[in-house]
Design a protein around this motif. Structure first.
Motif, PDB file in Angstrom:
ATOM      1  N   ASP A  80       0.826  -1.201   0.000  1.00  0.00           N
ATOM      2  CA  ASP A  80       0.000   0.000   0.000  1.00  0.00           C
ATOM      3  C   ASP A  80       0.864   1.257   0.000  1.00  0.00           C
ATOM      4  O   ASP A  80       0.562   2.236  -0.696  1.00  0.00           O
ATOM      5  CB  ASP A  80      -0.932  -0.005   1.211  1.00  0.00           C
ATOM      6  CG  ASP A  80      -1.989   1.079   1.124  1.00  0.00           C
ATOM      7  OD1 ASP A  80      -2.844   0.995   0.225  1.00  0.00           O
ATOM      8  OD2 ASP A  80      -1.952   2.015   1.948  1.00  0.00           O
ATOM      9  N   LEU A 123       2.412   1.650  -3.522  1.00  0.00           N
ATOM     10  CA  LEU A 123       1.431   2.122  -4.500  1.00  0.00           C
ATOM     11  C   LEU A 123       1.145   3.607  -4.315  1.00  0.00           C
ATOM     12  O   LEU A 123       0.994   4.349  -5.294  1.00  0.00           O
ATOM     13  CB  LEU A 123       0.138   1.312  -4.376  1.00  0.00           C
ATOM     14  CG  LEU A 123       0.214  -0.146  -4.839  1.00  0.00           C
ATOM     15  CD1 LEU A 123      -1.075  -0.875  -4.495  1.00  0.00           C
ATOM     16  CD2 LEU A 123       0.501  -0.236  -6.335  1.00  0.00           C
ATOM     17  N   ARG A 165      -5.113   8.512  -5.676  1.00  0.00           N
ATOM     18  CA  ARG A 165      -4.874   7.107  -5.358  1.00  0.00           C
ATOM     19  C   ARG A 165      -5.973   6.189  -5.900  1.00  0.00           C
ATOM     20  O   ARG A 165      -5.690   5.097  -6.411  1.00  0.00           O
ATOM     21  CB  ARG A 165      -4.746   6.954  -3.840  1.00  0.00           C
ATOM     22  CG  ARG A 165      -4.492   5.538  -3.374  1.00  0.00           C
ATOM     23  CD  ARG A 165      -3.173   4.982  -3.922  1.00  0.00           C
ATOM     24  NE  ARG A 165      -3.099   3.561  -3.683  1.00  0.00           N
ATOM     25  CZ  ARG A 165      -2.698   3.018  -2.537  1.00  0.00           C
ATOM     26  NH1 ARG A 165      -2.316   3.787  -1.526  1.00  0.00           N
ATOM     27  NH2 ARG A 165      -2.658   1.717  -2.399  1.00  0.00           N
ATOM     28  N   ASP A 186      -5.159   3.139  -8.395  1.00  0.00           N
ATOM     29  CA  ASP A 186      -5.437   1.751  -8.026  1.00  0.00           C
ATOM     30  C   ASP A 186      -6.316   1.065  -9.064  1.00  0.00           C
ATOM     31  O   ASP A 186      -6.126  -0.117  -9.378  1.00  0.00           O
ATOM     32  CB  ASP A 186      -6.116   1.691  -6.657  1.00  0.00           C
ATOM     33  CG  ASP A 186      -5.155   1.968  -5.515  1.00  0.00           C
ATOM     34  OD1 ASP A 186      -3.956   2.168  -5.784  1.00  0.00           O
ATOM     35  OD2 ASP A 186      -5.607   1.989  -4.351  1.00  0.00           O
ATOM     36  N   ARG A 230      -5.069  -2.308 -11.147  1.00  0.00           N
ATOM     37  CA  ARG A 230      -5.813  -3.574 -11.151  1.00  0.00           C
ATOM     38  C   ARG A 230      -6.054  -4.097 -12.559  1.00  0.00           C
ATOM     39  O   ARG A 230      -6.259  -5.296 -12.757  1.00  0.00           O
ATOM     40  CB  ARG A 230      -7.136  -3.408 -10.405  1.00  0.00           C
ATOM     41  CG  ARG A 230      -6.991  -3.393  -8.890  1.00  0.00           C
ATOM     42  CD  ARG A 230      -8.335  -3.532  -8.201  1.00  0.00           C
ATOM     43  NE  ARG A 230      -9.164  -2.350  -8.382  1.00  0.00           N
ATOM     44  CZ  ARG A 230      -9.167  -1.306  -7.548  1.00  0.00           C
ATOM     45  NH1 ARG A 230      -8.368  -1.305  -6.488  1.00  0.00           N
ATOM     46  NH2 ARG A 230      -9.960  -0.277  -7.771  1.00  0.00           N
TER      47      ARG A 230
END
Length: 206
Positions: free
Chosen positions: A21, A24, A35, A39, A43
């Motif tokens: 985390d 990222l 963020r 994310d 993915r």
């Protein structure tokens, strides 16, 4: 039952790795993305987890990054370099010295959920092939923890029964799955505690 082999995970065990985390968040900041948006795109790179069983190559993943984020070749190279730096983390010298001390009394091995390129990166940085007797990377064998077949494969490679090896991992569900397969396990959190727990298991059968 006498223990004949000790098997270690890599990331989070032999390597000290920054939580994903945090990494990222750092990468999102580099790209100037919120963020949540970052994310969502990350993915899309490997939504089915194909890297872990070798069904997606490192080159495929890099190209997906270019396509999804709309970046240049040089930006993709920078991302991949940063990813491998995070993935490999820092060597746990204390634990690796302990691993080295186990031979020749015990066989030693690595069992790692991995991705194409991991052997190159980790061998180049840390020389794990010289540290242990055998390395089982999930992307090379087409199986990943917690699939019980990868535990059987590990036993076969070492020519031991499940109860004759100790497995060290830092992930709850992996530790539980290995234990359910009949393997004595150590849930790694702190290196001194892990070494003590392994030693307890090694001497229990004496």
């Amino acid at each position: 039952m006498t223990i004949k082999a000790v098997v270690f995970d890599i990331g989070g065990v032999l390597e000290k790795v920054v939580p994903v985390d945090a990494w990222l968040a750092r990468m999102a900041g580099r790209l100037g993305l919120e963020r949540l948006a970052f994310d969502g795109r990350i993915r899309q790179l490997d939504p089915r987890g194909l890297m872990g069983t070798g069904a997606m190559t490192e080159a495929d993943y890099r190209q997906r990054y270019i396509d999804v984020f709309g970046v240049s070749e040089s930006d993709a190279d920078a991302f991949m370099a940063a990813m491998w730096d995070w993935y490999c983390g820092e060597l746990d010298y204390e634990l690796c010295a302990y691993v080295a001390s186990l031979r020749p009394a015990y066989q030693t091995a690595v069992l790692s959920n991995s991705a194409d390129g991991a052997r190159r990166e980790e061998q180049g940085r840390y020389g794990f092939e010289q540290l242990v007797d055998t390395i089982i990377y999930s992307h090379e064998v087409g199986l990943a923890k917690p699939d019980p077949r990868i535990y059987q494969l590990t036993c076969d490679r070492l020519d031991v029964r499940p109860e004759e090896m100790v497995f060290v991992d830092d992930t709850d569900y992996v530790v539980e799955s290995a234990r359910a397969f009949g393997i004595p396990t150590v849930h790694h959190r702190r290196t001194p505690d892990t070494i003590a727990a392994i030693n307890t298991l090694l001497t229990a059968g004496d």
